[in-house]
Write a protein that holds these residues in place. Structure first.
Motif, PDB file in Angstrom:
ATOM      1  N   SER A 251       0.723  -0.964   0.000  1.00  0.00           N
ATOM      2  CA  SER A 251       0.152  -0.057  -0.003  1.00  0.00           C
ATOM      3  C   SER A 251       1.240   1.199   0.333  1.00  0.00           C
ATOM      4  N   LEU A 252       2.110   1.167   0.667  1.00  0.00           N
ATOM      5  CA  LEU A 252       2.397   2.515   0.733  1.00  0.00           C
ATOM      6  C   LEU A 252       3.528   2.776  -0.417  1.00  0.00           C
ATOM      7  N   GLN A 253       3.795   1.277  -1.395  1.00  0.00           N
ATOM      8  CA  GLN A 253       4.317   1.362  -2.122  1.00  0.00           C
ATOM      9  C   GLN A 253       3.987   2.107  -2.941  1.00  0.00           C
ATOM     10  N   ALA A 254       2.701   1.762  -3.039  1.00  0.00           N
ATOM     11  CA  ALA A 254       1.437   1.960  -4.263  1.00  0.00           C
ATOM     12  C   ALA A 254       1.499   3.813  -4.082  1.00  0.00           C
ATOM     13  N   ARG A 255       1.241   4.144  -2.881  1.00  0.00           N
ATOM     14  CA  ARG A 255       0.708   5.401  -2.923  1.00  0.00           C
ATOM     15  C   ARG A 255       2.101   6.220  -2.535  1.00  0.00           C
ATOM     16  N   GLN A 256       3.244   5.867  -3.072  1.00  0.00           N
ATOM     17  CA  GLN A 256       4.513   6.999  -2.494  1.00  0.00           C
ATOM     18  C   GLN A 256       4.796   7.952  -3.487  1.00  0.00           C
ATOM     19  N   PRO A 257       4.055   8.248  -4.557  1.00  0.00           N
ATOM     20  CA  PRO A 257       3.742   9.349  -5.495  1.00  0.00           C
ATOM     21  C   PRO A 257       3.751  10.477  -4.644  1.00  0.00           C
ATOM     22  N   THR A 258       2.463   9.794  -4.527  1.00  0.00           N
ATOM     23  CA  THR A 258       1.311  11.112  -3.294  1.00  0.00           C
ATOM     24  C   THR A 258       1.453  11.228  -1.873  1.00  0.00           C
ATOM     25  N   LEU A 259       2.586  10.222  -1.601  1.00  0.00           N
ATOM     26  CA  LEU A 259       3.477  10.974  -0.114  1.00  0.00           C
ATOM     27  C   LEU A 259       3.912  11.325   0.444  1.00  0.00           C
ATOM     28  N   HIS A 260       5.219  11.438  -0.609  1.00  0.00           N
ATOM     29  CA  HIS A 260       6.600  11.920  -0.906  1.00  0.00           C
ATOM     30  C   HIS A 260       5.870  13.177  -1.000  1.00  0.00           C
ATOM     31  N   LYS A 261       4.460  13.578  -1.565  1.00  0.00           N
ATOM     32  CA  LYS A 261       5.177  15.611  -1.579  1.00  0.00           C
ATOM     33  C   LYS A 261       4.273  15.801  -0.935  1.00  0.00           C
ATOM     34  N   ASN A 262       3.839  15.489   0.358  1.00  0.00           N
ATOM     35  CA  ASN A 262       4.225  16.339   1.705  1.00  0.00           C
ATOM     36  C   ASN A 262       5.606  15.462   2.788  1.00  0.00           C
ATOM     37  N   PRO A 263       6.428  16.137   3.361  1.00  0.00           N
ATOM     38  CA  PRO A 263       7.174  16.003   3.805  1.00  0.00           C
ATOM     39  C   PRO A 263       7.299  15.607   5.126  1.00  0.00           C
ATOM     40  N   ALA A 264       6.196  15.564   6.121  1.00  0.00           N
ATOM     41  CA  ALA A 264       5.713  15.051   6.586  1.00  0.00           C
ATOM     42  C   ALA A 264       5.357  14.022   6.320  1.00  0.00           C
ATOM     43  N   SER A 265       4.046  13.301   5.611  1.00  0.00           N
ATOM     44  CA  SER A 265       3.915  12.208   5.419  1.00  0.00           C
ATOM     45  C   SER A 265       4.327  10.788   5.427  1.00  0.00           C
ATOM     46  N   LYS A 266       5.592  11.644   3.856  1.00  0.00           N
ATOM     47  CA  LYS A 266       7.326  11.353   3.652  1.00  0.00           C
ATOM     48  C   LYS A 266       7.846  10.992   4.773  1.00  0.00           C
ATOM     49  N   SER A 267       8.211  11.368   5.884  1.00  0.00           N
ATOM     50  CA  SER A 267       9.522  11.263   6.670  1.00  0.00           C
ATOM     51  C   SER A 267       8.444  10.129   7.877  1.00  0.00           C
ATOM     52  N   TYR A 268       6.964  10.132   7.726  1.00  0.00           N
ATOM     53  CA  TYR A 268       6.284   8.937   9.164  1.00  0.00           C
ATOM     54  C   TYR A 268       6.159   8.280   8.330  1.00  0.00           C
ATOM     55  N   PHE A 269       5.856   7.616   6.855  1.00  0.00           N
ATOM     56  CA  PHE A 269       5.817   6.238   6.357  1.00  0.00           C
ATOM     57  C   PHE A 269       6.828   6.043   5.594  1.00  0.00           C
ATOM     58  N   TYR A 270       8.435   6.849   5.321  1.00  0.00           N
ATOM     59  CA  TYR A 270       9.374   5.869   4.841  1.00  0.00           C
ATOM     60  C   TYR A 270      10.191   6.029   5.681  1.00  0.00           C
ATOM     61  N   LYS A 271      11.848   5.548   4.567  1.00  0.00           N
ATOM     62  CA  LYS A 271      12.811   5.602   6.037  1.00  0.00           C
ATOM     63  C   LYS A 271      13.713   7.030   5.485  1.00  0.00           C
ATOM     64  N   ALA A 272      14.462   7.186   6.581  1.00  0.00           N
ATOM     65  CA  ALA A 272      15.201   8.529   5.938  1.00  0.00           C
ATOM     66  C   ALA A 272      15.791   8.885   4.315  1.00  0.00           C
TER      67      ALA A 272
END
Length: 582
Positions: free
Chosen positions: A171-192
């Motif tokens: 699920s996180l892989q599929a939504r990566q393009p969207t979630l990476h657009k927001n710095p907080a979401s990127k930091s919460y749901f993906y590695k450094a």
């Protein structure tokens, strides 16, 4: 995976994913949800002596940690509760509310058309969250354990981390393009380094744990005021959102009388508006009650034809009559009246399909639908995994059926920096422009227009069914956007009309129609012969199968203490949890 089975235990709970046709059995209570760790949390609470409400609240907060695409602190939902000792059933409306700065035309562009990107993926798509207030209201009024006891498992999951499932990783892989657009979401749901978590790796959410701890310490004030509120408002100001301090402080939960109807001697109780689900499920059941469905055979062409024609008419009514009852006089009694169902049934040709362009909202004299709008609606988006449902049942006979959501998967993709949770995009559930479809292809009108402090219309349909003696026999509900209503109805039909057990009823292939677009959607398993007969009757079928809903259900025979639970195989990672034996 279909047919898979697994089980493990700790001191207080046993989790078992049900096989496709055999439910899990228990006489000590049960929790069923879309995520197995959250189900386990609920069972642990039952083992500690908590009731179904305690277990449901604990499960809801745990899902905010382990199922971030749908479990939430930043969304809202509906809870249906049956209290055994009082023989009372009630509903809790903790749906999001429009901010005071919201306006009717806020999502229209300079040409007067709906700006879908703004309505669905901007921070202005966020309504005032209701989940925390709703879960705490249920606990304060109907639970038995302390807030700290109920929240501690979720705090531990967030603070210490939990192993990422294959479902969450995908699920996180599929939504990566969207979630990476927001710095907080990127930091919460993906590695450094921005890469995704793999199966078995631990996901730690320290900011979310701190937010949960503030709630555990201060209750509702710990979210709607103080540090968490400040973080929400800071995000609004940084990103151009509308929610202010007063919106948060003024959020109110509403207890509403559930709407109930009789179907073949059973009492079906479900959510009233601003859910459209309860009204239209009862409306469809009323229409279908006039036929001997069992004699038609399950998922035969004659059976599906009757389902589709009933769905077509109910969803036409949804487009015109449904909205927030605090702002619009929803004609619930008229829509759920059996005489109105008789009228609609009489309009159905049992040999050939209707055309949706010829079906208008049925009460009074609504104008015929604009043909140009019909022509624009050729398809609806594939169902997302956004909403989630869970059911809880304790050994005393108390029952909870709860559905809550962020709307789209991971809401609008924007997280509150420093607070650890995602924001919803529920403002898209309003009718941004009468006659224009929302993200699920659903049409709405003035009844569901945007207004400050109004709650958007929803399809969420948590349901409890009672037998002729008044004993609860089924708790169920589903995610699935516009398909929720028809999915829950088919669960009831499978059990009541076709005498399936809860696992068989869950596994059976489903169909869906929602007036517009004029398409029959169906799952794999409906026979090719049946599909051919439906085409011959004039039905327009989708060109491919799709997954419809994911019910999380508990069944009782109404006379013994044994419960039977099934987690829907359509969602990987779902599970049934029961308290471990002493």
């Amino acid at each position: 995976m279909i047919g898979s089975s697994f089980a493990w235990s700790n001191d207080n709970a046993i989790i078992d994913s049900s096989t496709r046709f055999h439910p899990v059995m228990s006489d000590s209570g049960m929790v069923v949800s879309q995520e197995i760790f959250a189900s386990q949390v609920g069972a642990e609470i039952l083992a500690l002596g908590g009731n179904a409400v305690d277990a449901a609240v604990a499960t809801g907060f745990a899902l905010a940690v382990t199922l971030p695409r749908a479990g939430n602190l930043g969304g809202g939902g509906f809870m249906l509760i049956h209290l055994a000792e009082e023989n009372k059933t009630l509903s809790i409306d903790y749906r999001e509310m429009a901010p005071t700065e919201a306006s009717r035309d806020m999502f229209l562009d300079t040409e007067g058309d709906v700006d879908n990107a703004k309505a669905r993926f901007s921070i202005q798509s966020s309504g005032v969250p209701g989940t925390v207030a709703g879960l705490l209201h249920a606990l304060d009024n109907y639970g038995t354990l302390s807030l700290k006891q109920v929240l501690q498992p979720a705090i531990d999951l967030a603070r210490n981390g939990f192993p990422v499932s294959t479902d969450l990783a995908a699920s996180l892989q599929a939504r990566q393009p969207t979630l990476h657009k927001n710095p907080a979401s990127k930091s919460y749901f993906y590695k450094a380094d921005g890469s995704g978590y793999k199966y078995g790796e631990s996901l730690v959410q320290s900011d979310l744990a701190a937010t949960l701890e503030r709630i555990a310490k201060s209750g509702k004030r710990g979210f709607y005021k103080g540090r968490t509120a400040q973080l929400i408002i800071a995000e609004m100001r940084r990103s151009g959102g509308l929610i202010n301090h007063r919106d948060l402080a003024d959020y109110r939960v509403v207890e509403r009388a559930p709407i109930c109807g009789d179907y073949r001697g059973n009492r079906v109780c479900t959510m009233p508006p601003p859910s459209s689900g309860g009204v239209h499920m009862l409306q469809m059941l009323n229409i279908l009650e006039g036929w001997d469905l069992q004699a038609l055979d399950h998922n035969s062409a004659a059976y599906i034809h009757r389902l589709v024609e009933s769905m077509r008419r109910a969803y036409a009514d949804r487009s015109y009559y449904l909205g927030d009852p605090d702002f619009f006089p929803v004609p619930v009694a008229e829509l759920t009246d059996k005489k109105y169902a008789d009228f609609l049934r009489g309009q159905i040709d049992l040999q050939s399909a209707s055309r949706s362009k010829d079906i208008s909202p049925g009460l009074a004299s609504a104008a015929a639908h604009n043909q140009s709008q019909v022509d624009k609606l050729r398809s609806i988006p594939q169902e997302s995994t956004e909403t989630t449902h869970f059911s809880a049942w304790d050994r005393w006979g108390n029952v909870v059926s709860n559905t809550y959501t962020l709307n789209f998967s991971y809401g609008n993709g924007i997280s509150v920096a420093g607070a650890g949770f995602l924001l919803n995009n529920e403002m898209d559930d309003f009718s941004a422009k009468p006659g224009s479809p929302n993200g699920y292809g659903l049409i709405g009108g003035a009844a569901n227009a945007i207004e400050p402090k109004k709650r958007p219309l929803s399809s969420m349909t948590p349901t409890i069914v009672f037998n002729r003696d008044g004993a609860p026999v089924l708790a169920t509900g589903s995610p699935g956007g516009s398909t929720i209503i028809t999915v829950v109805m088919q669960m009831i039909l499978n059990i009541v009309d076709f005498d399936m057990n809860v696992a068989e009823a869950t596994a059976a292939p489903r169909i869906h129609h929602q007036w517009l677009p004029d398409r029959v959607f169906y799952e794999s398993g409906v026979s090719a012969d049946t599909l051919g007969l439906l085409r011959g009757m004039g039905h327009q079928l989708s060109d491919k199968t799709r997954r419809l809903g994911a019910t999380e259900s508990i069944q009782s025979d109404g006379s013994t203490p044994f419960l039977y639970g099934t987690a829907d195989h359509r969602r990987d990672g779902s599970g049934v949890a029961v308290p471990a034996a002493d």
